[in-house]
Motif scaffolding. Structure first.
Motif, mmCIF file in Angstrom:
data_model
loop_
_atom_site.group_PDB
_atom_site.id
_atom_site.type_symbol
_atom_site.label_atom_id
_atom_site.label_comp_id
_atom_site.label_asym_id
_atom_site.label_seq_id
_atom_site.Cartn_x
_atom_site.Cartn_y
_atom_site.Cartn_z
ATOM 1 N N ILE A 1 0.855 -1.184 0.000
ATOM 2 C CA ILE A 1 0.000 0.000 0.000
ATOM 3 C C ILE A 1 0.891 1.235 0.000
ATOM 4 N N TYR A 2 0.654 2.117 -0.966
ATOM 5 C CA TYR A 2 1.446 3.329 -1.110
ATOM 6 C C TYR A 2 0.556 4.558 -0.921
ATOM 7 N N GLN A 3 1.107 5.584 -0.305
ATOM 8 C CA GLN A 3 0.405 6.844 -0.198
ATOM 9 C C GLN A 3 0.608 7.607 -1.508
ATOM 10 N N GLY A 4 -0.505 7.962 -2.163
ATOM 11 C CA GLY A 4 -0.424 8.632 -3.452
ATOM 12 C C GLY A 4 -0.518 7.646 -4.600
ATOM 13 N N GLU A 5 -0.230 8.133 -5.795
ATOM 14 C CA GLU A 5 -0.353 7.306 -6.994
ATOM 15 C C GLU A 5 0.966 6.681 -7.421
ATOM 16 N N ALA A 6 2.065 7.107 -6.825
ATOM 17 C CA ALA A 6 3.378 6.577 -7.203
ATOM 18 C C ALA A 6 3.757 5.400 -6.310
ATOM 19 N N SER A 7 4.112 4.284 -6.946
ATOM 20 C CA SER A 7 4.529 3.088 -6.195
ATOM 21 C C SER A 7 6.041 3.128 -5.999
ATOM 22 N N THR A 8 6.485 4.093 -5.236
ATOM 23 C CA THR A 8 7.914 4.272 -4.987
ATOM 24 C C THR A 8 8.224 3.945 -3.531
ATOM 25 N N PRO A 9 9.456 3.523 -3.247
ATOM 26 C CA PRO A 9 9.795 3.106 -1.873
ATOM 27 C C PRO A 9 9.503 4.162 -0.817
ATOM 28 N N ASP A 10 9.682 5.448 -1.147
ATOM 29 C CA ASP A 10 9.462 6.484 -0.140
ATOM 30 C C ASP A 10 7.989 6.685 0.173
ATOM 31 N N ARG A 11 7.100 6.113 -0.658
ATOM 32 C CA ARG A 11 5.658 6.242 -0.449
ATOM 33 C C ARG A 11 5.038 4.993 0.171
ATOM 34 N N LEU A 12 5.856 3.987 0.418
ATOM 35 C CA LEU A 12 5.344 2.710 0.925
ATOM 36 C C LEU A 12 4.869 2.843 2.367
ATOM 37 N N LEU A 13 3.616 2.480 2.599
ATOM 38 C CA LEU A 13 3.059 2.457 3.951
ATOM 39 C C LEU A 13 3.055 1.058 4.541
ATOM 40 N N HIS A 14 2.835 0.065 3.673
ATOM 41 C CA HIS A 14 2.672 -1.299 4.187
ATOM 42 C C HIS A 14 3.063 -2.305 3.122
ATOM 43 N N ASP A 15 3.894 -3.275 3.521
ATOM 44 C CA ASP A 15 4.214 -4.428 2.682
ATOM 45 C C ASP A 15 3.707 -5.654 3.419
ATOM 46 N N HIS A 16 2.707 -6.302 2.855
ATOM 47 C CA HIS A 16 2.024 -7.382 3.568
ATOM 48 C C HIS A 16 2.972 -8.518 3.936
ATOM 49 N N ASP A 17 3.872 -8.847 3.036
ATOM 50 C CA ASP A 17 4.877 -9.883 3.314
ATOM 51 C C ASP A 17 6.217 -9.373 2.821
ATOM 52 N N GLY A 18 6.940 -8.708 3.712
ATOM 53 C CA GLY A 18 8.213 -8.116 3.337
ATOM 54 C C GLY A 18 9.285 -9.122 2.981
ATOM 55 N N ASN A 19 9.080 -10.399 3.336
ATOM 56 C CA ASN A 19 10.070 -11.440 3.043
ATOM 57 C C ASN A 19 9.837 -12.115 1.703
ATOM 58 N N PHE A 20 8.743 -11.746 1.018
ATOM 59 C CA PHE A 20 8.413 -12.406 -0.244
ATOM 60 C C PHE A 20 8.608 -11.443 -1.399
ATOM 61 N N GLU A 21 9.193 -11.944 -2.466
ATOM 62 C CA GLU A 21 9.337 -11.149 -3.682
ATOM 63 C C GLU A 21 9.290 -12.074 -4.881
ATOM 64 N N ASP A 22 8.426 -11.759 -5.823
ATOM 65 C CA ASP A 22 8.304 -12.543 -7.051
ATOM 66 C C ASP A 22 8.212 -11.550 -8.209
ATOM 67 N N LEU A 23 9.245 -11.520 -9.032
ATOM 68 C CA LEU A 23 9.272 -10.555 -10.138
ATOM 69 C C LEU A 23 8.299 -10.925 -11.245
ATOM 70 N N HIS A 24 7.869 -12.191 -11.274
ATOM 71 C CA HIS A 24 6.954 -12.630 -12.327
ATOM 72 C C HIS A 24 5.803 -13.445 -11.718
ATOM 73 N N PRO A 25 4.945 -12.812 -10.930
ATOM 74 C CA PRO A 25 3.826 -13.553 -10.329
ATOM 75 C C PRO A 25 2.812 -13.964 -11.399
ATOM 76 N N ARG A 26 2.090 -15.020 -11.109
ATOM 77 C CA ARG A 26 1.096 -15.499 -12.065
ATOM 78 C C ARG A 26 -0.007 -14.462 -12.252
ATOM 79 N N TYR A 27 -0.424 -13.844 -11.158
ATOM 80 C CA TYR A 27 -1.448 -12.805 -11.222
ATOM 81 C C TYR A 27 -0.947 -11.562 -10.491
ATOM 82 N N SER A 28 -1.227 -10.416 -11.045
ATOM 83 C CA SER A 28 -0.922 -9.152 -10.381
ATOM 84 C C SER A 28 -1.921 -8.111 -10.840
ATOM 85 N N THR A 29 -2.212 -7.188 -9.964
ATOM 86 C CA THR A 29 -3.171 -6.130 -10.303
ATOM 87 C C THR A 29 -2.936 -4.938 -9.398
#
Length: 362
Positions: free
Chosen positions: A268-296
């Protein structure tokens, strides 16, 4: 002399090899058709499962966005109640502020993760001493106000000290803290003053915990009936009321203590920019998938403020086993049925061929 022709005793042998070839070809053709139909049925089933999974993913993304929107609405409603109390009070004190908020049934309101609520007046630099004495002499429920002082010391023309906070316990050192000396907080106060609307901050470090948090802010005006021009809002501006959020505990309360989305990751980011300085919440900070099956992406808008929610599926994101495995069941069932038909046909064919040869030899 007439030649006599003796009848032959040999019987002609019929050649069935052509018919046998046709039969084998027909069996193979039927098998190929059945296998093709199996593949088509499996493909259609898999496509249907993929559509269902995609729909389920989008429903989950909508649910996340709707949950966050509802919690925002709850928070703003509470803050608007505090603003209404300020508007109706000739003498707004810490006792009235605390009594109002303590009277709310937060179990029914579902306060949506707020750590505390606050009142911050606008204090001109030349009025600091007068204002501090007023708060120190005010009847209060806590001795912390007896030593009230705006801090840190600065020469800015207008100060924004955190004057009242509820609940106060554990947040005593925030009393008197000048939001005007923190750029991100001052930006939010300035936006609220100039627009007359809700203002929010990106993630900032809270002085009470030393950890990330953020704020919702609503403006206060002495005469709320005459605010048509920006200059009117500037002249009538009295300060702000708002809510403070401790990021980690806030989102645990918003989305539930036990993870309701273990198969999804979202930010969840504050504003319309998905930039690190705008990040409010990362649901699972230990998970990262550059090519997830579904994203939206879902965009939440409320009273002029915007939040961007990026949602991704994890590898564990599936339907129930009975639905997820349906294409494989169709494939395997079709192939087995085809093999059984071919084997049965070939067994019958070779039995017939053997019987035919036995009859001929006899």
């Amino acid at each position: 002399m007439i030649n006599s022709i003796k009848p032959s005793t040999d019987q002609p042998i019929l050649d069935h090899s052509h018919n046998h070839s046709k039969y084998l070809l027909a069996v193979m053709l039927v098998g190929a058709i059945l296998l093709t139909m199996t593949w088509v049925a499996g493909y259609i089933t898999k496509s249907a499962v993929d559509v269902r999974l995609s729909e389920f993913f989008n429903r989950q993304a909508n649910q996340i966005a709707n949950t966050y929107y509802n919690k925002i609405h709850t928070q703003v409603t509470i803050i608007e109640g505090v603003r209404g109390l300020w508007n109706s009070s000739n003498n707004f004190t810490s006792q009235r502020f605390t009594s109002y908020l303590s009277s709310l049934d937060f179990s029914n309101l579902d306060n949506g993760g707020a750590s505390s609520y606050f009142y911050i007046p606008a204090v001109k630099h030349e009025d600091i001493s007068k204002f501090e004495k007023k708060i120190q002499q005010e009847p209060t429920i806590s001795s912390v106000y007896q030593n009230f002082a705006i801090n840190p010391a600065s020469d800015i023309p207008v100060h924004y000290p955190a004057t009242y906070t509820y609940p106060l316990e554990g947040r005593e050192k925030s009393i008197g803290l000048d939001f005007g000396t923190f750029p991100e907080r001052l930006d939010a106060i300035t936006y609220a003053k100039e627009s007359g609307k809700l203002a929010t901050t990106k993630a900032v470090i809270l002085q009470t915990t030393g950890r990330p948090g953020f704020f919702f802010i609503l403006p206060l005006y002495y005469n709320a009936q005459s605010l048509d021009l920006p200059s009117d809002r500037d002249q009538q501006f009295a300060g702000v009321v708002g809510a403070a959020f401790r990021s980690r505990s806030a989102f645990e309360q918003i989305f539930g203590g036990s993870d309701p989305y273990p198969y999804l990751d979202f930010q969840i980011y504050q504003g319309e920019a998905s930039t690190p300085d705008r990040l409010l919440h990362d649901h699972d900070g230990n998970f990262e998938d550059l090519h997830p099956r579904y994203s939206t992406t879902r965009v939440v808008r409320y009273q002029g403020q915007t939040w961007t929610i990026n949602v991704q599926s994890k590898p564990s994101f599936t339907l129930r086993d009975s639905e997820q495995n349906l294409p494989y069941i169709v494939f395997i069932s079709g192939i087995l049925a085809t093999l059984i038909l071919i084997i049965t046909s070939l067994v019958g064919y070779f039995r017939h061929l053997r019987n035919e040869k036995s009859g001929h030899n006899a």
